[in-house]
Design a protein around this motif. Structure first.
Motif, PDB file in Angstrom:
ATOM      1  N   THR A  12      44.269  43.790  39.922  1.00  0.00           N
ATOM      2  CA  THR A  12      43.547  44.141  38.703  1.00  0.00           C
ATOM      3  C   THR A  12      44.449  43.735  37.544  1.00  0.00           C
ATOM      4  OG1 THR A  12      42.397  46.006  39.711  1.00  0.00           O
ATOM      5  CG2 THR A  12      42.673  46.045  37.321  1.00  0.00           C
ATOM      6  N   MET A  13      43.893  43.030  36.577  1.00  0.00           N
ATOM      7  CA  MET A  13      44.687  42.554  35.450  1.00  0.00           C
ATOM      8  C   MET A  13      44.265  43.254  34.167  1.00  0.00           C
ATOM      9  SD  MET A  13      46.805  40.535  36.798  1.00  0.00           S
ATOM     10  CE  MET A  13      47.559  40.064  35.249  1.00  0.00           C
ATOM     11  N   GLY A  14      45.249  43.646  33.381  1.00  0.00           N
ATOM     12  CA  GLY A  14      44.945  44.341  32.141  1.00  0.00           C
ATOM     13  C   GLY A  14      45.770  43.836  30.977  1.00  0.00           C
ATOM     14  N   VAL A  56      52.438  44.861  19.643  1.00  0.00           N
ATOM     15  CA  VAL A  56      52.949  44.033  20.738  1.00  0.00           C
ATOM     16  C   VAL A  56      51.932  44.139  21.876  1.00  0.00           C
ATOM     17  CG1 VAL A  56      54.787  43.650  22.400  1.00  0.00           C
ATOM     18  CG2 VAL A  56      55.343  44.410  20.074  1.00  0.00           C
ATOM     19  N   TYR A  57      51.504  43.000  22.374  1.00  0.00           N
ATOM     20  CA  TYR A  57      50.504  42.951  23.436  1.00  0.00           C
ATOM     21  C   TYR A  57      51.180  42.635  24.766  1.00  0.00           C
ATOM     22  CZ  TYR A  57      46.643  43.317  20.181  1.00  0.00           C
ATOM     23  OH  TYR A  57      45.744  43.788  19.242  1.00  0.00           O
ATOM     24  N   TYR A  58      50.802  43.421  25.773  1.00  0.00           N
ATOM     25  CA  TYR A  58      51.393  43.294  27.101  1.00  0.00           C
ATOM     26  C   TYR A  58      50.331  42.955  28.135  1.00  0.00           C
ATOM     27  CZ  TYR A  58      55.346  45.814  25.057  1.00  0.00           C
ATOM     28  OH  TYR A  58      56.395  46.194  24.265  1.00  0.00           O
ATOM     29  N   CYS A  59      50.701  42.083  29.038  1.00  0.00           N
ATOM     30  CA  CYS A  59      49.887  41.780  30.212  1.00  0.00           C
ATOM     31  C   CYS A  59      50.401  42.650  31.362  1.00  0.00           C
ATOM     32  CB  CYS A  59      50.045  40.299  30.546  1.00  0.00           C
ATOM     33  SG  CYS A  59      49.212  39.740  32.024  1.00  0.00           S
ATOM     34  N   ALA A  60      49.500  43.148  32.192  1.00  0.00           N
ATOM     35  CA  ALA A  60      49.897  44.018  33.292  1.00  0.00           C
ATOM     36  C   ALA A  60      49.062  43.733  34.523  1.00  0.00           C
ATOM     37  CB  ALA A  60      49.738  45.481  32.883  1.00  0.00           C
ATOM     38  N   ALA A  61      49.652  43.990  35.682  1.00  0.00           N
ATOM     39  CA  ALA A  61      48.966  43.780  36.953  1.00  0.00           C
ATOM     40  C   ALA A  61      49.068  45.032  37.808  1.00  0.00           C
ATOM     41  CB  ALA A  61      49.583  42.591  37.696  1.00  0.00           C
ATOM     42  N   ALA A  62      47.965  45.379  38.440  1.00  0.00           N
ATOM     43  CA  ALA A  62      47.923  46.538  39.315  1.00  0.00           C
ATOM     44  C   ALA A  62      47.533  46.103  40.715  1.00  0.00           C
ATOM     45  CB  ALA A  62      46.926  47.561  38.796  1.00  0.00           C
ATOM     46  N   LYS A  63      48.211  46.645  41.714  1.00  0.00           N
ATOM     47  CA  LYS A  63      47.904  46.299  43.102  1.00  0.00           C
ATOM     48  C   LYS A  63      46.595  46.922  43.562  1.00  0.00           C
ATOM     49  CE  LYS A  63      52.059  47.661  44.280  1.00  0.00           C
ATOM     50  NZ  LYS A  63      53.280  48.001  45.063  1.00  0.00           N
ATOM     51  N   SER A  64      46.194  48.009  42.924  1.00  0.00           N
ATOM     52  CA  SER A  64      44.949  48.673  43.295  1.00  0.00           C
ATOM     53  C   SER A  64      43.771  48.028  42.577  1.00  0.00           C
ATOM     54  CB  SER A  64      45.018  50.162  42.940  1.00  0.00           C
ATOM     55  OG  SER A  64      46.052  50.797  43.647  1.00  0.00           O
ATOM     56  N   ASP A  65      42.605  48.185  43.169  1.00  0.00           N
ATOM     57  CA  ASP A  65      41.359  47.704  42.570  1.00  0.00           C
ATOM     58  C   ASP A  65      40.596  48.920  42.074  1.00  0.00           C
ATOM     59  OD1 ASP A  65      38.348  46.034  43.756  1.00  0.00           O
ATOM     60  OD2 ASP A  65      39.336  45.984  41.797  1.00  0.00           O
ATOM     61  N   PHE A  66      40.384  49.040  40.761  1.00  0.00           N
ATOM     62  CA  PHE A  66      39.736  50.237  40.251  1.00  0.00           C
ATOM     63  C   PHE A  66      38.950  49.928  38.987  1.00  0.00           C
ATOM     64  CE2 PHE A  66      43.209  50.050  37.405  1.00  0.00           C
ATOM     65  CZ  PHE A  66      44.399  50.077  38.116  1.00  0.00           C
ATOM     66  N   LEU A  67      38.111  50.889  38.650  1.00  0.00           N
ATOM     67  CA  LEU A  67      37.288  50.834  37.440  1.00  0.00           C
ATOM     68  C   LEU A  67      37.513  52.110  36.645  1.00  0.00           C
ATOM     69  CD1 LEU A  67      33.915  49.613  38.996  1.00  0.00           C
ATOM     70  CD2 LEU A  67      35.406  48.286  37.487  1.00  0.00           C
ATOM     71  N   GLY A  68      36.815  52.186  35.539  1.00  0.00           N
ATOM     72  CA  GLY A  68      36.749  53.440  34.805  1.00  0.00           C
ATOM     73  C   GLY A  68      38.059  53.859  34.180  1.00  0.00           C
ATOM     74  N   LEU A  69      38.285  55.168  34.158  1.00  0.00           N
ATOM     75  CA  LEU A  69      39.414  55.718  33.438  1.00  0.00           C
ATOM     76  C   LEU A  69      40.741  55.261  34.029  1.00  0.00           C
ATOM     77  CD1 LEU A  69      38.218  59.372  32.769  1.00  0.00           C
ATOM     78  CD2 LEU A  69      38.296  57.438  31.172  1.00  0.00           C
ATOM     79  N   ARG A  70      40.806  55.018  35.322  1.00  0.00           N
ATOM     80  CA  ARG A  70      42.072  54.635  35.942  1.00  0.00           C
ATOM     81  C   ARG A  70      42.615  53.354  35.334  1.00  0.00           C
ATOM     82  NH1 ARG A  70      42.327  54.356  42.203  1.00  0.00           N
ATOM     83  NH2 ARG A  70      44.489  53.945  41.667  1.00  0.00           N
ATOM     84  N   ASN A 106      33.301  42.837  36.196  1.00  0.00           N
ATOM     85  CA  ASN A 106      33.398  44.131  35.516  1.00  0.00           C
ATOM     86  C   ASN A 106      34.508  44.199  34.477  1.00  0.00           C
ATOM     87  OD1 ASN A 106      32.783  44.890  38.745  1.00  0.00           O
ATOM     88  ND2 ASN A 106      31.339  45.682  37.229  1.00  0.00           N
ATOM     89  N   PRO A 107      34.553  43.266  33.532  1.00  0.00           N
ATOM     90  CA  PRO A 107      35.549  43.418  32.470  1.00  0.00           C
ATOM     91  C   PRO A 107      35.261  44.683  31.666  1.00  0.00           C
ATOM     92  CG  PRO A 107      33.953  41.741  31.883  1.00  0.00           C
ATOM     93  CD  PRO A 107      33.674  42.109  33.311  1.00  0.00           C
ATOM     94  N   GLY A 108      36.322  45.322  31.241  1.00  0.00           N
ATOM     95  CA  GLY A 108      36.188  46.527  30.443  1.00  0.00           C
ATOM     96  C   GLY A 108      37.065  46.445  29.213  1.00  0.00           C
ATOM     97  N   TYR A 109      36.630  47.086  28.139  1.00  0.00           N
ATOM     98  CA  TYR A 109      37.330  47.019  26.868  1.00  0.00           C
ATOM     99  C   TYR A 109      37.391  48.390  26.214  1.00  0.00           C
ATOM    100  CZ  TYR A 109      36.150  42.107  27.498  1.00  0.00           C
ATOM    101  OH  TYR A 109      36.015  40.842  28.013  1.00  0.00           O
ATOM    102  N   THR A 161      37.827  39.110  24.397  1.00  0.00           N
ATOM    103  CA  THR A 161      37.304  38.748  25.712  1.00  0.00           C
ATOM    104  C   THR A 161      38.460  38.482  26.659  1.00  0.00           C
ATOM    105  OG1 THR A 161      35.351  37.717  24.709  1.00  0.00           O
ATOM    106  CG2 THR A 161      35.832  37.169  27.005  1.00  0.00           C
ATOM    107  N   ILE A 162      38.444  39.152  27.807  1.00  0.00           N
ATOM    108  CA  ILE A 162      39.443  38.900  28.846  1.00  0.00           C
ATOM    109  C   ILE A 162      38.860  37.909  29.844  1.00  0.00           C
ATOM    110  CG2 ILE A 162      38.696  40.901  30.223  1.00  0.00           C
ATOM    111  CD1 ILE A 162      41.653  41.239  31.076  1.00  0.00           C
ATOM    112  N   SER A 163      39.693  36.985  30.294  1.00  0.00           N
ATOM    113  CA  SER A 163      39.238  36.010  31.282  1.00  0.00           C
ATOM    114  C   SER A 163      40.415  35.586  32.165  1.00  0.00           C
ATOM    115  CB  SER A 163      38.628  34.780  30.595  1.00  0.00           C
ATOM    116  OG  SER A 163      39.580  34.118  29.797  1.00  0.00           O
TER     117      SER A 163
END
Length: 127
Positions: free
Chosen positions: A33-35, A93-107, A57-60, A69-71
């Motif tokens: 999951t990329m944020g 300052v804008y940061y890119c982040a990666a999560a090993k889990s696949d999730f939606l919503g508040l997480r 499911n992009p979220g903002y 827009t995230i792509s």
């Protein structure tokens, strides 16, 4: 493990546009999951946008909906944040982040859910 490097920040006038890039190395982005997050001086790091492993499911956060827009480009192992109609309050300052889990919503809005971070790129919007 994945390494993330952001680029594309800079100084822009209100109403202008920037495209942030996040280059990943080590593993393919399709497994994360990329944020995008941002942090202004004296403020907590806040969620901006995220997209699931499958690119759907992009979220903002509400303040950027319709403007950002995230792509992803899996072939290049890149994630982007296109930012239009920029406002002075987008300065951070804008940061890119990666999560090993696949999730939606508040997480996916919580920085604690992300495992890897880039070093950040400064975005300054002048009025």
């Amino acid at each position: 493990q994945v390494q993330l490097v952001e680029s594309g920040g800079g100084l822009v006038q209100a109403g202008g546009s920037l495209r942030l890039s996040c280059a990943a190395s080590g593993r393919t982005l399709s497994t994360y999951t990329m944020g995008w997050f941002r942090q202004a001086p004296g403020m907590e790091r806040e969620f901006v946008a995220a997209v699931r492993r499958n690119g759907l499911n992009p979220g903002y956060t509400d303040s950027v909906k319709g403007r950002f827009t995230i792509s992803r480009d899996i072939a290049k192992n890149m994630v982007y944040l296109q930012m239009n109609s920029l406002k002075p309050e987008d300065t951070a300052v804008y940061y890119c982040a990666a999560a090993k889990s696949d999730f939606l919503g508040l997480r996916r809005r919580s920085p604690r859910e992300y495992d890897y971070w880039g070093q950040g790129t400064q975005v300054t919007v002048s009025s």
